[in-house]
Design a protein around this motif. Structure first.
Motif, PDB file in Angstrom:
ATOM      1  N   ILE A 176       0.837  -1.195   0.000  1.00  0.00           N
ATOM      2  CA  ILE A 176       0.000   0.000   0.000  1.00  0.00           C
ATOM      3  C   ILE A 176       0.878   1.255   0.000  1.00  0.00           C
ATOM      4  O   ILE A 176       1.782   1.386   0.827  1.00  0.00           O
ATOM      5  N   HIS A 177       0.628   2.144  -0.963  1.00  0.00           N
ATOM      6  CA  HIS A 177       1.338   3.429  -1.072  1.00  0.00           C
ATOM      7  C   HIS A 177       2.854   3.242  -1.190  1.00  0.00           C
ATOM      8  O   HIS A 177       3.629   4.112  -0.783  1.00  0.00           O
ATOM      9  N   GLN A 178       3.279   2.137  -1.780  1.00  0.00           N
ATOM     10  CA  GLN A 178       4.709   1.831  -1.844  1.00  0.00           C
ATOM     11  C   GLN A 178       5.518   2.929  -2.525  1.00  0.00           C
ATOM     12  O   GLN A 178       6.535   3.391  -1.984  1.00  0.00           O
ATOM     13  N   LEU A 179       5.103   3.340  -3.716  1.00  0.00           N
ATOM     14  CA  LEU A 179       5.871   4.337  -4.461  1.00  0.00           C
ATOM     15  C   LEU A 179       5.859   5.678  -3.746  1.00  0.00           C
ATOM     16  O   LEU A 179       6.892   6.359  -3.653  1.00  0.00           O
ATOM     17  N   ARG A 180       4.714   6.058  -3.228  1.00  0.00           N
ATOM     18  CA  ARG A 180       4.581   7.351  -2.554  1.00  0.00           C
ATOM     19  C   ARG A 180       5.453   7.405  -1.296  1.00  0.00           C
ATOM     20  O   ARG A 180       6.129   8.411  -1.029  1.00  0.00           O
ATOM     21  N   ALA A 181       5.437   6.321  -0.513  1.00  0.00           N
ATOM     22  CA  ALA A 181       6.215   6.296   0.727  1.00  0.00           C
ATOM     23  C   ALA A 181       7.712   6.200   0.452  1.00  0.00           C
ATOM     24  O   ALA A 181       8.516   6.856   1.119  1.00  0.00           O
ATOM     25  N   HIS A 182       8.104   5.386  -0.533  1.00  0.00           N
ATOM     26  CA  HIS A 182       9.522   5.257  -0.857  1.00  0.00           C
ATOM     27  C   HIS A 182      10.092   6.576  -1.368  1.00  0.00           C
ATOM     28  O   HIS A 182      11.211   6.976  -0.990  1.00  0.00           O
ATOM     29  N   LEU A 183       9.335   7.266  -2.224  1.00  0.00           N
ATOM     30  CA  LEU A 183       9.846   8.530  -2.758  1.00  0.00           C
ATOM     31  C   LEU A 183       9.913   9.615  -1.684  1.00  0.00           C
ATOM     32  O   LEU A 183      10.846  10.416  -1.661  1.00  0.00           O
ATOM     33  N   ARG A 184       8.954   9.630  -0.787  1.00  0.00           N
ATOM     34  CA  ARG A 184       9.041  10.588   0.307  1.00  0.00           C
ATOM     35  C   ARG A 184      10.274  10.295   1.163  1.00  0.00           C
ATOM     36  O   ARG A 184      11.000  11.215   1.564  1.00  0.00           O
TER      37      ARG A 184
END
Length: 277
Positions: free
Chosen positions: A179-187
């Motif tokens: 869940i929200h992998q790309l969003r959390a990794h980029l943040r």
């Protein structure tokens, strides 16, 4: 263009959703930004009032809308999930056996997906990886956070497409499905996605790009991108019936194309590539 027409009378909204791929077992749609895939947990009461794609599809099948009867549809189930703001490839199964087979594939991270995104910041490398474990924060909002101890394994590969003054477009290859992998990794990497308020991303404004920007008195500037600038561009998987490799591609939506045009004109393009216009 082959499209599926859906409407939500309660909110007076209407969508013409392009069909990207279809056979007797599978249906792939180009989900628009702003339409939930299915009810999310982010705010149960608020989400219950918002239209979602799966409910609209099921209601249309029950009402025997022409697009459904022409296909002889009695069943549709989404094989995976896209966040409400995320646009692009969404795969659906036309029968319960196919749905179960797809669930097995997605459950072991077999399908290969590619996402296009616009981030704030300039990565020092044209290719970088993130393997920080992710867990979910407790609370009313669904939000992922890096949790080295209790988090689940998580890996994403990022490739730079174009660099501008303060912004970069990336291709994202999630090797796991969190869940929200790309969003959390980029943040966590220090490069929030443009428009992703939940993870610290700010809208993209033309006034920040164009030096001689002028707005008429009484007018309010509208952001070029105010939603999460994330697009599910491609999905490759093994067909659950034929065992052939199927690759489905969704073109960039209008808002991302417009943003790219302005970035290329006013954003001090640092490295042009063959990115889609």
């Amino acid at each position: 263009m082959n499209v599926i027409k859906l409407s939500a009378p309660a909110t007076r909204e209407f969508w013409e959703i392009p069909v990207l791929f279809e056979d007797e077992h599978l249906l792939a749609l180009d989900k628009p930004s702003g339409l939930l895939t299915a009810p999310d947990r982010e705010d149960a009461e608020a989400e219950a009032e918002r239209p979602n794609l799966m409910r609209l599809l099921h209601d249309a099948i029950a009402a025997q809308k022409p697009w459904a009867t022409q296909r002889g549809l009695t069943f549709l189930n989404n094989a995976h999930h896209l966040d409400g703001d995320t646009s692009g490839v969404l795969l659906l199964a036309k029968s319960k056996p196919v749905s179960a087979a797809l669930a097995d594939q997605f459950g072991i991270d077999k399908p290969v997906s590619k996402f296009f995104t616009l981030i704030a910041g300039l990565p020092s490398s044209d290719r970088f990886e993130m393997d920080a474990k992710l867990g979910l924060l407790e609370g009313p909002l669904v939000m992922a956070r890096v949790d080295p101890v209790n988090g689940k394994k998580c890996k994403t590969v990022f490739e730079v497409v174009e660099k501008f003054s303060g912004y970069t477009t990336l291709l994202c290859h999630p090797l796991t499905n969190r869940i929200h992998q790309l969003r959390a990794h980029l943040r966590h990497a220090g490069f929030p996605i443009v428009g992703d308020k939940l993870y610290g991303g700010k809208p993209l404004w033309l006034s920040r790009l164009k030096k001689d920007f002028y707005l008429k008195p009484g007018r309010e500037e509208r952001a070029l991108i105010s939603r999460v600038a994330l697009h599910a561009e491609q999905l490759s998987l093994t067909h659950p019936v034929t065992n052939e490799t199927v690759t489905i591609t969704a073109p960039l939506p209008k808002d991302l194309r417009v943003a790219l045009r302005y970035l290329r004109e006013f954003g001090g393009n640092k490295r042009g590539t063959a990115a889609a216009d």
